[in-house]
Design a protein around this motif. Structure first.
Motif, short mmCIF file in Angstrom:
data_model
loop_
_atom_site.label_atom_id
_atom_site.label_comp_id
_atom_site.label_asym_id
_atom_site.label_seq_id
_atom_site.Cartn_x
_atom_site.Cartn_y
_atom_site.Cartn_z
N ILE A 1 -59.57 25.46 38.47
CA ILE A 1 -58.60 25.45 37.36
C ILE A 1 -57.47 26.43 37.65
O ILE A 1 -56.29 26.13 37.43
N TYR A 2 -57.84 27.62 38.16
CA TYR A 2 -56.86 28.66 38.51
C TYR A 2 -55.85 28.11 39.54
O TYR A 2 -54.64 28.27 39.39
N GLU A 3 -56.38 27.46 40.58
CA GLU A 3 -55.52 26.89 41.63
C GLU A 3 -54.65 25.77 41.07
O GLU A 3 -53.49 25.61 41.47
N SER A 4 -55.23 24.97 40.16
CA SER A 4 -54.48 23.87 39.55
C SER A 4 -53.29 24.41 38.75
O SER A 4 -52.17 23.90 38.87
N ILE A 5 -53.52 25.44 37.94
CA ILE A 5 -52.45 26.04 37.13
C ILE A 5 -51.39 26.67 38.04
O ILE A 5 -50.18 26.57 37.78
N ALA B 1 -57.02 20.68 32.00
CA ALA B 1 -57.90 19.57 31.65
C ALA B 1 -58.41 18.77 32.85
O ALA B 1 -59.59 18.42 32.90
N GLN B 2 -57.54 18.50 33.83
CA GLN B 2 -57.92 17.62 34.94
C GLN B 2 -59.05 18.20 35.81
O GLN B 2 -60.08 17.53 36.01
N PRO B 3 -58.91 19.43 36.35
CA PRO B 3 -60.03 19.97 37.14
C PRO B 3 -61.29 20.19 36.31
O PRO B 3 -62.41 20.11 36.83
N LEU B 4 -61.13 20.45 35.01
CA LEU B 4 -62.30 20.62 34.14
C LEU B 4 -63.04 19.30 33.99
O LEU B 4 -64.28 19.27 33.98
N LYS B 5 -62.29 18.21 33.90
CA LYS B 5 -62.89 16.88 33.80
C LYS B 5 -63.62 16.52 35.09
O LYS B 5 -64.72 15.97 35.06
N GLU B 6 -63.02 16.86 36.23
CA GLU B 6 -63.62 16.54 37.52
C GLU B 6 -64.91 17.32 37.78
O GLU B 6 -65.78 16.88 38.52
N SER B 7 -65.05 18.49 37.15
CA SER B 7 -66.24 19.32 37.35
C SER B 7 -67.48 18.72 36.69
O SER B 7 -68.61 19.00 37.10
N GLY C 1 -51.68 36.86 24.30
CA GLY C 1 -50.47 36.96 25.11
C GLY C 1 -50.70 37.36 26.55
O GLY C 1 -49.75 37.66 27.28
N VAL C 2 -51.95 37.37 27.01
CA VAL C 2 -52.24 37.67 28.41
C VAL C 2 -51.82 36.45 29.24
O VAL C 2 -52.12 35.31 28.86
N PRO C 3 -51.12 36.64 30.38
CA PRO C 3 -50.69 35.50 31.21
C PRO C 3 -51.87 34.60 31.56
O PRO C 3 -52.98 35.09 31.81
N ILE C 4 -51.63 33.29 31.60
CA ILE C 4 -52.70 32.31 31.78
C ILE C 4 -53.46 32.52 33.09
O ILE C 4 -54.70 32.41 33.13
N LEU C 5 -52.77 32.86 34.19
CA LEU C 5 -53.45 33.07 35.46
C LEU C 5 -54.35 34.29 35.42
O LEU C 5 -55.47 34.26 35.93
N GLU C 6 -53.87 35.36 34.80
CA GLU C 6 -54.70 36.56 34.65
C GLU C 6 -55.89 36.26 33.74
O GLU C 6 -57.01 36.72 34.00
N SER C 7 -55.66 35.47 32.69
CA SER C 7 -56.74 35.09 31.77
C SER C 7 -57.83 34.31 32.50
O SER C 7 -59.03 34.57 32.34
N LEU C 8 -57.42 33.34 33.32
CA LEU C 8 -58.38 32.54 34.08
C LEU C 8 -59.13 33.38 35.10
O LEU C 8 -60.32 33.17 35.33
N SER C 9 -58.43 34.34 35.70
CA SER C 9 -59.07 35.25 36.66
C SER C 9 -60.16 36.07 35.98
O SER C 9 -61.25 36.26 36.53
N ILE C 10 -59.90 36.56 34.77
CA ILE C 10 -60.88 37.34 34.01
C ILE C 10 -62.06 36.47 33.60
O ILE C 10 -63.22 36.86 33.75
N VAL C 11 -61.77 35.27 33.09
CA VAL C 11 -62.84 34.34 32.66
C VAL C 11 -63.73 33.98 33.84
O VAL C 11 -64.96 33.92 33.71
N ARG C 12 -63.12 33.77 34.99
CA ARG C 12 -63.86 33.43 36.21
C ARG C 12 -64.88 34.53 36.54
O ARG C 12 -66.00 34.25 36.98
N SER D 1 -44.44 36.51 40.32
CA SER D 1 -43.98 35.66 39.20
C SER D 1 -44.47 34.21 39.32
O SER D 1 -44.54 33.49 38.33
N THR D 2 -44.84 33.80 40.55
CA THR D 2 -45.33 32.42 40.74
C THR D 2 -46.85 32.33 40.65
O THR D 2 -47.42 31.25 40.76
N GLY D 3 -47.49 33.49 40.51
CA GLY D 3 -48.95 33.51 40.41
C GLY D 3 -49.65 33.73 41.73
O GLY D 3 -50.88 33.74 41.79
N GLN D 4 -48.88 33.95 42.82
CA GLN D 4 -49.48 34.19 44.12
C GLN D 4 -50.06 35.60 44.17
O GLN D 4 -49.47 36.54 43.65
N GLU D 5 -51.21 35.74 44.80
CA GLU D 5 -51.84 37.06 44.94
C GLU D 5 -51.15 37.86 46.04
O GLU D 5 -50.83 37.33 47.11
N VAL D 6 -50.90 39.13 45.75
CA VAL D 6 -50.23 40.02 46.70
C VAL D 6 -51.11 41.24 46.92
O VAL D 6 -51.63 41.83 45.97
#
Length: 412
Positions: free
Chosen positions: A317-321, A328-334, A291-302, A11-16
């Motif tokens: 970005i995934y780690e930031s979320i 926005a912040q890690p995207l700006k830094e890239s 409606g796909v969870p944001i962390l799963e969405s970022l994992s797929i996009v990655r 539920s916190t987005g940690q990989e198991v």
């Protein structure tokens, strides 16, 4: 009882990573869900993903196939499936209609299995997930989100729109590059013919007259002799370059360096960069909007960005979320995208309208890619004419200088 190894997110987005005992994959997924985890990968211990047994008996209508399914075929299937669902047909009936009208191939084989699995009580997303060659993670997760939200027809429409826009962008780029590639290949073929078949005849004429040749003619004859002896080097050079790049890409560091160099290439680098931004933003917007969870969405996009520089960016970005920060912040830094993109995503996150902003960014970059492609073609056409004119002109002058000398000698 079989054991299934799985990767999931809590539920916190940690990989198991763990394992569970179950009679089949469906039961294993149910047990993992009851543990409060979101499954991202599941594999039966001692084997690959559970599905149709390797070497098992083929079902009626299935044929032996090699490779995967074409993007065009999958796009057509998605649009037809979306239309049937929008018309109110049951999922199973829609699948059967599409399976019967489809030509034999990888997708038809997969649909035969999908129909059987759905008839046996599996969900559509579970049935699709057993055929990763046809239905990737993005596809499966969007269908899963549609099933969970009771809006499968809407999700399929979005998925069909996404696939069609991706295909349109790909066709634009490929279509624009066909003309210059064909011209270059024909020009190379003509030049090789001149070097191998025409110039040796002129060489024989000059030798018969025992003429002292100008340096330009001697150089041209030397190049022709080299072509005659080492013609196989011409196709070997690009092949060798391709193999070297492939070998370098075997290491993570080498692949990152190659991908970074691609982005530095004048004009082409910008085209690659904008194409990736357009595709990834549209993918992320489609997943978030479905409606796909944001962390799963970022994992797929990655996984789908096809460039390690952008892959690392989406990992940050995934780690930031996951830590509760913003996109926005890690995207700006890239520094991989314009400030406009960062600001639009920032506004989208603040207003809760992220998917709409991502769609607008994707549409903007699609137009940018179209403009860049047209600009590249308009630049290549005169450049090719000038280069080819220079080469052909040089050959003609080098061949006719001795002939002019010979004619002057004969007229005296």
């Amino acid at each position: 009882m079989p054991t299934f190894k799985f990767e999931a997110m809590d539920s916190t987005g940690q990989e198991v990573k763990d394992s569970v005992e179950a009679a089949n994959e469906e039961e294993a997924q149910q047990k993992i869900k009851q543990m409060g985890f979101f499954v991202t990968k599941i594999v039966e211990s001692g084997g690959g993903k559970k599905g149709k047994k390797a070497g098992g008996k083929r079902k009626k209508g299935q044929v032996i196939t090699i490779g995967g399914v074409s993007a065009k075929a999958l796009t057509t299937f998605t649009r037809q499936f979306s239309t049937l669902q929008d018309a109110g047909l049951p999922v199973l009936r829609s699948l059967k209609i599409l399976e019967h009208q489809m030509k034999p191939g990888v997708l038809k084989n997969a649909l035969i299995d999908v129909v059987d699995d759905v008839e046996s009580g599996s969900t559509l997303s579970e049935a699709f997930s057993k055929h990763p060659k046809c239905f990737d993670r993005l596809y499966v997760n969007m269908v899963k989100a549609g099933e969970a939200g009771g809006a499968l027809e809407t999700i399929l429409q979005r998925l069909a729109d996404f696939k069609e826009k991706s295909q349109t962008l790909k066709r634009k780029i490929i279509g624009a590059m066909v003309y210059p590639v064909v011209v270059i290949l024909v020009a190379i073929a003509i030049l090789m013919f001149i070097m191998i078949a025409i110039i040796p005849k002129f060489k024989k004429i000059f030798e018969d007259f025992k003429m002292k040749l100008p340096w330009a003619t001697e150089m041209l004859i030397g190049i022709s002799d080299w072509f005659m002896k080492y013609w196989y080097v011409i196709p070997a050079v690009p092949l060798g370059f391709w193999l070297v790049v492939k070998l370098i890409r075997l290491s993570k560091t080498g692949a990152f360096i190659i991908d970074r160099i691609k982005l530095w290439i004048p004009v082409m680098g910008k085209l690659i960069e904008k194409t990736i931004v357009a595709r990834t933003m549209r993918t992320l917007g489609t997943l978030v909007g479905s409606g796909v969870p944001i962390l799963e969405s970022l994992s797929i996009v990655r996984e789908t960005c096809t460039n390690l520089v952008f892959e690392r960016c989406f990992q940050r970005i995934y780690e930031s979320i996951r830590e509760g920060d913003t996109i926005a912040q890690p995207l700006k830094e890239s520094r991989l995208v314009d400030d406009m993109v960062v600001n639009m995503i920032d506004v989208g996150e603040e207003t809760g309208d992220l998917d709409t902003m991502l769609y607008k960014i994707a549409d903007f970059y699609d137009e940018e890619v179209d403009t860049l492609v047209k600009g590249l073609i308009s630049l290549l056409e005169p450049l090719m004419i000038v280069v080819l004119g220079f080469i052909i002109g040089g050959i003609v002058i080098a061949l006719f200088l001795p002939l002019i000398k010979l004619l002057e000698g004969l007229s005296k």
